[in-house]
Write an enzyme that holds these catalytic residues in place. Structure first.
Site, PDB file in Angstrom:
ATOM      1  N   SER A  16       0.866  -1.140  -0.068  1.00 36.22           N
ATOM      2  CA  SER A  16       0.070   0.063   0.053  1.00 36.22           C
ATOM      3  C   SER A  16       0.890   1.168  -0.001  1.00 36.22           C
ATOM      4  CB  SER A  16      -1.110   0.222   1.248  1.00 36.22           C
ATOM      5  OG  SER A  16      -1.544   1.155   1.186  1.00 36.22           O
ATOM      6  N   ALA A  18       2.910   2.052  -2.588  1.00 36.05           N
ATOM      7  CA  ALA A  18       3.953   2.002  -3.157  1.00 36.05           C
ATOM      8  C   ALA A  18       3.785   2.794  -4.690  1.00 36.05           C
ATOM      9  CB  ALA A  18       4.300   0.553  -3.626  1.00 36.05           C
ATOM     10  N   GLY A  19       2.453   2.907  -5.160  1.00 30.43           N
ATOM     11  CA  GLY A  19       2.416   3.796  -6.151  1.00 30.43           C
ATOM     12  C   GLY A  19       1.649   3.166  -7.472  1.00 30.43           C
ATOM     13  N   LYS A  20       1.122   1.898  -7.005  1.00 33.82           N
ATOM     14  CA  LYS A  20       0.270   1.300  -7.967  1.00 33.82           C
ATOM     15  C   LYS A  20      -0.732   1.895  -8.710  1.00 33.82           C
ATOM     16  CE  LYS A  20      -0.994  -1.743  -4.834  1.00 33.82           C
ATOM     17  NZ  LYS A  20      -0.239  -1.048  -3.700  1.00 33.82           N
ATOM     18  N   THR A  21      -1.582   2.651  -7.912  1.00 35.94           N
ATOM     19  CA  THR A  21      -2.522   3.284  -8.471  1.00 35.94           C
ATOM     20  C   THR A  21      -1.990   4.725  -9.243  1.00 35.94           C
ATOM     21  OG1 THR A  21      -4.035   2.964  -6.639  1.00 35.94           O
ATOM     22  CG2 THR A  21      -4.795   4.958  -8.104  1.00 35.94           C
ATOM     23  N   SER A  88      -2.088  -7.512  -3.962  1.00 31.62           N
ATOM     24  CA  SER A  88      -2.110  -8.958  -4.229  1.00 31.62           C
ATOM     25  C   SER A  88      -0.559  -9.865  -3.604  1.00 31.62           C
ATOM     26  CB  SER A  88      -1.905  -9.268  -5.878  1.00 31.62           C
ATOM     27  OG  SER A  88      -1.420  -8.147  -6.564  1.00 31.62           O
TER      28      SER A  88
HETATM   29  P1  ADP Z   1      -0.873   2.302  -3.977  1.00 29.58           P
HETATM   30  O1  ADP Z   1      -1.847   2.488  -5.143  1.00 29.58           O
HETATM   31  O2  ADP Z   1       0.320   1.418  -4.346  1.00 29.58           O
HETATM   32  O3  ADP Z   1      -1.484   2.083  -2.607  1.00 29.58           O
HETATM   33  P2  ADP Z   1      -0.750   5.175  -4.414  1.00 29.58           P
HETATM   34  O4  ADP Z   1      -0.613   5.316  -5.806  1.00 29.58           O
HETATM   35  O5  ADP Z   1      -2.073   5.211  -3.895  1.00 29.58           O
HETATM   36  O6  ADP Z   1      -0.058   3.629  -4.084  1.00 29.58           O
HETATM   37  O7  ADP Z   1       0.402   6.230  -3.712  1.00 29.58           O
HETATM   38  C1  ADP Z   1       1.652   6.265  -4.120  1.00 29.58           C
HETATM   39  C2  ADP Z   1       2.021   7.582  -3.366  1.00 29.58           C
HETATM   40  O8  ADP Z   1       3.469   7.789  -3.789  1.00 29.58           O
HETATM   41  C3  ADP Z   1       1.284   8.766  -4.160  1.00 29.58           C
HETATM   42  O9  ADP Z   1       1.143   9.824  -3.277  1.00 29.58           O
HETATM   43  C4  ADP Z   1       2.160   9.315  -5.283  1.00 29.58           C
HETATM   44  O10 ADP Z   1       2.440  10.575  -5.482  1.00 29.58           O
HETATM   45  C5  ADP Z   1       3.656   8.875  -4.621  1.00 29.58           C
HETATM   46  N1  ADP Z   1       4.949   8.767  -5.344  1.00 29.58           N
HETATM   47  C6  ADP Z   1       5.819   9.234  -5.226  1.00 29.58           C
HETATM   48  N2  ADP Z   1       6.830   8.939  -6.165  1.00 29.58           N
HETATM   49  C7  ADP Z   1       6.341   8.139  -6.877  1.00 29.58           C
HETATM   50  C8  ADP Z   1       6.675   7.244  -8.074  1.00 29.58           C
HETATM   51  N3  ADP Z   1       7.840   7.543  -8.613  1.00 29.58           N
HETATM   52  N4  ADP Z   1       5.826   6.565  -8.616  1.00 29.58           N
HETATM   53  C9  ADP Z   1       4.517   6.672  -8.415  1.00 29.58           C
HETATM   54  N5  ADP Z   1       4.119   7.275  -7.207  1.00 29.58           N
HETATM   55  C10 ADP Z   1       5.157   8.000  -6.421  1.00 29.58           C
END
Ligand code: ADP
Length: 180
Positions: A16, A18-21, A88
């Protein structure tokens, strides 16, 4: 036919925060500009609809992934590029959906737990540390990293644009092989 007409599932897995969404939405935007048919299955939204009522035991997590995989497969075989964004955590079920779907790209969205926890996008790590939420991945529930992902995005070290470019390049590469 070129790779843009090949059905494919891009499976974004990781902790959670990490940046998936974020990455999958940016990839979606880019693919739409290229004229691709795209659909997003995001874990948070899926859990409010398709898999409503499921919890976070291993059994329920696996069922969640199995149902997402079922829908991803239907779309993939109809030439859609499907972007699945779901923690996952278990390798076995990821492999199961990979086998079923075939045209499958595993994207390991990787940032250290400390970084995800510091971001705490949804305030969930704080709650998990306080014991308000139980079975939280990375805190008191396991995460099994992919062994051989087609793409790895180190979101603590690379920019969003770099991550997106890597994903699209791999999609074009593997899609082109399937198209020829
Ligand atoms: P997940 O869906 O994995 O739970 P989110 O996409 O919701 O994660 O959140 C990831 C956060 O990390 C966001 O606030 C995004 O702006 C930040 N972030 C910082 N650097 C990156 C990057 N290189 N790629 C993706 N997200 C990033």
């Amino acid at each position: 036919m070129d790779w843009r007409q090949i059905g494919m599932t891009l499976w974004f897995t990781g902790l959670s925060g990490a940046g998936k969404t974020t990455i999958s939405q940016a990839v979606e935007k880019e693919l739409r500009l290229k004229g691709c048919k795209v659909e997003i299955l995001d874990g948070d939204i899926v859990r409010q609809n398709l898999t409503k009522g499921l919890g976070f035991s291993r059994e329920d997590r696996d069922e969640n992934i199995r149902r997402i995989g079922f829908v991803a497969n239907l779309l993939t075989r109809n030439q859609v590029i499907v972007l699945v964004s779901a923690i996952s955590p278990y390798q076995e079920i990821r492999n199961e959906v990979r086998q079923r779907i075939g045209n499958f790209i595993e994207v390991y969205v990787n940032a250290p737990l400390e970084v995800c926890e510091q971001r705490d996008v949804k305030g969930l790590y704080k709650k998990a540390r306080a014991g308000v939420i139980k079975n939280f991945t990375g805190i008191d529930d396991p995460y099994e990293p992919p062994i051989n992902p087609e793409v790895e995005c180190r979101t603590d070290k690379e920019s969003l644009e770099q991550s997106v470019a890597k994903v699209i390049a791999q999609l074009a590469h593997l899609g082109s092989k399937l198209a020829s």
